[in-house]
Each structure stands twice: as C-alpha cells, then as structure tokens.
Design a protein around this motif. Structure first.
Motif, PDB file in Angstrom:
ATOM      1  N   GLN A   1     -34.852  16.490  49.766  1.00 50.06           N
ATOM      2  CA  GLN A   1     -36.139  16.712  50.430  1.00 50.06           C
ATOM      3  C   GLN A   1     -36.015  17.175  51.872  1.00 50.06           C
ATOM      4  N   PRO A   2     -35.179  16.549  52.693  1.00 49.84           N
ATOM      5  CA  PRO A   2     -35.040  17.059  54.062  1.00 49.84           C
ATOM      6  C   PRO A   2     -34.528  18.502  54.123  1.00 49.84           C
ATOM      7  N   ILE A   3     -33.630  18.869  53.229  1.00 49.74           N
ATOM      8  CA  ILE A   3     -33.102  20.240  53.210  1.00 49.74           C
ATOM      9  C   ILE A   3     -34.208  21.227  52.825  1.00 49.74           C
ATOM     10  N   LEU A   4     -34.970  20.900  51.784  1.00 51.83           N
ATOM     11  CA  LEU A   4     -36.047  21.778  51.342  1.00 51.83           C
ATOM     12  C   LEU A   4     -37.141  21.889  52.401  1.00 51.83           C
ATOM     13  N   SER A   5     -37.514  20.763  53.001  1.00 53.89           N
ATOM     14  CA  SER A   5     -38.555  20.765  54.034  1.00 53.89           C
ATOM     15  C   SER A   5     -38.129  21.561  55.265  1.00 53.89           C
ATOM     16  N   ALA A   6     -36.890  21.386  55.686  1.00 55.37           N
ATOM     17  CA  ALA A   6     -36.392  22.109  56.858  1.00 55.37           C
ATOM     18  C   ALA A   6     -36.346  23.611  56.598  1.00 55.37           C
ATOM     19  N   THR A   7     -35.979  23.989  55.400  1.00 52.73           N
ATOM     20  CA  THR A   7     -35.944  25.409  55.041  1.00 52.73           C
ATOM     21  C   THR A   7     -37.333  26.023  55.143  1.00 52.73           C
ATOM     22  N   ILE A   8     -38.332  25.331  54.611  1.00 47.62           N
ATOM     23  CA  ILE A   8     -39.717  25.811  54.684  1.00 47.62           C
ATOM     24  C   ILE A   8     -40.187  25.878  56.136  1.00 47.62           C
ATOM     25  N   ASP A   9     -39.904  24.842  56.907  1.00 44.71           N
ATOM     26  CA  ASP A   9     -40.306  24.835  58.321  1.00 44.71           C
ATOM     27  C   ASP A   9     -39.717  26.030  59.069  1.00 44.71           C
ATOM     28  N   LEU A  10     -38.436  26.282  58.852  1.00 42.90           N
ATOM     29  CA  LEU A  10     -37.764  27.381  59.536  1.00 42.90           C
ATOM     30  C   LEU A  10     -38.346  28.725  59.114  1.00 42.90           C
ATOM     31  N   LEU A  11     -38.491  28.937  57.824  1.00 42.32           N
ATOM     32  CA  LEU A  11     -39.010  30.211  57.350  1.00 42.32           C
ATOM     33  C   LEU A  11     -40.449  30.426  57.826  1.00 42.32           C
TER      34      LEU A  11
ATOM     35  N   ALA B   1     -36.694  25.954  47.802  1.00 41.46           N
ATOM     36  CA  ALA B   1     -37.918  25.738  48.576  1.00 41.46           C
ATOM     37  C   ALA B   1     -38.678  27.042  48.758  1.00 41.46           C
ATOM     38  N   ILE B   2     -37.962  28.113  49.050  1.00 43.52           N
ATOM     39  CA  ILE B   2     -38.603  29.406  49.294  1.00 43.52           C
ATOM     40  C   ILE B   2     -39.230  29.945  48.016  1.00 43.52           C
ATOM     41  N   ARG B   3     -38.552  29.774  46.889  1.00 40.65           N
ATOM     42  CA  ARG B   3     -39.075  30.283  45.613  1.00 40.65           C
ATOM     43  C   ARG B   3     -40.390  29.629  45.213  1.00 40.65           C
ATOM     44  N   LYS B   4     -40.657  28.442  45.719  1.00 43.00           N
ATOM     45  CA  LYS B   4     -41.898  27.732  45.390  1.00 43.00           C
ATOM     46  C   LYS B   4     -43.062  28.137  46.295  1.00 43.00           C
TER      47      LYS B   4
ATOM     48  N   LEU C   1     -33.253  36.308  47.177  1.00 46.34           N
ATOM     49  CA  LEU C   1     -32.676  35.228  47.984  1.00 46.34           C
ATOM     50  C   LEU C   1     -31.242  34.991  47.560  1.00 46.34           C
ATOM     51  N   MET C   2     -30.387  34.647  48.519  1.00 43.18           N
ATOM     52  CA  MET C   2     -29.011  34.304  48.197  1.00 43.18           C
ATOM     53  C   MET C   2     -28.529  33.197  49.121  1.00 43.18           C
ATOM     54  N   CYS C   3     -27.896  32.191  48.527  1.00 50.12           N
ATOM     55  CA  CYS C   3     -27.327  31.080  49.298  1.00 50.12           C
ATOM     56  C   CYS C   3     -25.812  31.202  49.346  1.00 50.12           C
TER      57      CYS C   3
END
Length: 122
Positions: free
Chosen positions: A18-28, A61-64, A73-75
């Motif tokens: 959850q923190p990783i997904l939330s931070a990704t959304i916040d940044l984007l 997170a971005i795909r949602k 997207l690529m990780c």
C-alpha cells in the motif's frame, strides 16, 4: 511538439504494497498537475525502484488510474550503488508537449528531495 522527459522521485518508509502504490500515485499526480499534462499526452512511463522495494510493482497503481489503461509502463530496479538513497521510487515520464525543457517541472518528494535539491519544492 516535442517529446520531453519529466523526472520525479519519492521515498516510502516501509517495503509494503500500500505505501508503494500510494506513493506512486502521489508522485505521478504531482508530475501531471505541475506540468498540465493528461494521459493522452504520455508516450510512456519508465519506473524504477531501489532493490529494497520488492512488495509490488508500482505500475499496478498507475494502471488503475482512470485514463491510464493504455499508457505503456515499465518497471525496473535501480543500480545498487552503495550509500544511495533507500526505499525510493523514480519515474521518467515521456510526454508530448510544446513546453521547452526549461518549462518542464520535475518533482522530488519526501526523502527524494535530497537527490535534486535544486529542483525540489521548498
């Protein structure tokens, strides 16, 4: 119109989904808002994480996010340099824009402000 790269980075406190997904959304969201861009403007997003973040793929997170389903997207994992910033997510957003490089606003949040204090918000 040109293709420009917009950089961003953010840190998380723990290696949990959850923190990783939330931070990704916040940044984007901050990158998109600061630069006035939409998913339709995006060519692709390259996402890296430090090796200590292996609980999930940030791209999930971005795909949602609405409108982002078709954005490529690529990780990947950052190069493991000794002493480098830990628990860090980085984005490189490739965007079609009329803005010059000088007009692009890069975003560094949380502990990632240490990476580029010259580009970080006070």
């Amino acid at each position: 119109m040109s293709v420009r790269g917009v950089r961003g980075a953010i840190t998380v406190d723990v290696n949990e989904e959850q923190p990783i997904l939330s931070a990704t959304i916040d940044l984007l969201n901050e990158i998109v808002t600061d630069n006035g861009i939409t998913p339709e403007d995006i060519c692709s997003v390259f996402i890296t994480v430090t090796g200590d973040l292996d609980s999930t793929f940030p791209a999930r997170a971005i795909r949602k996010m609405g409108g982002w389903e078709l954005v490529p997207l690529m990780c990947s994992v950052e190069i493991p340099v000794k002493g480098s910033l830990e628990k860090c997510i980085r984005l490189m957003v490739h965007v079609n824009t009329d803005k010059s490089q000088a007009e692009i606003k890069h975003v560094y949040l949380g502990g990632a402000q240490a990476l580029r204090p010259d580009l970080s918000k006070a």
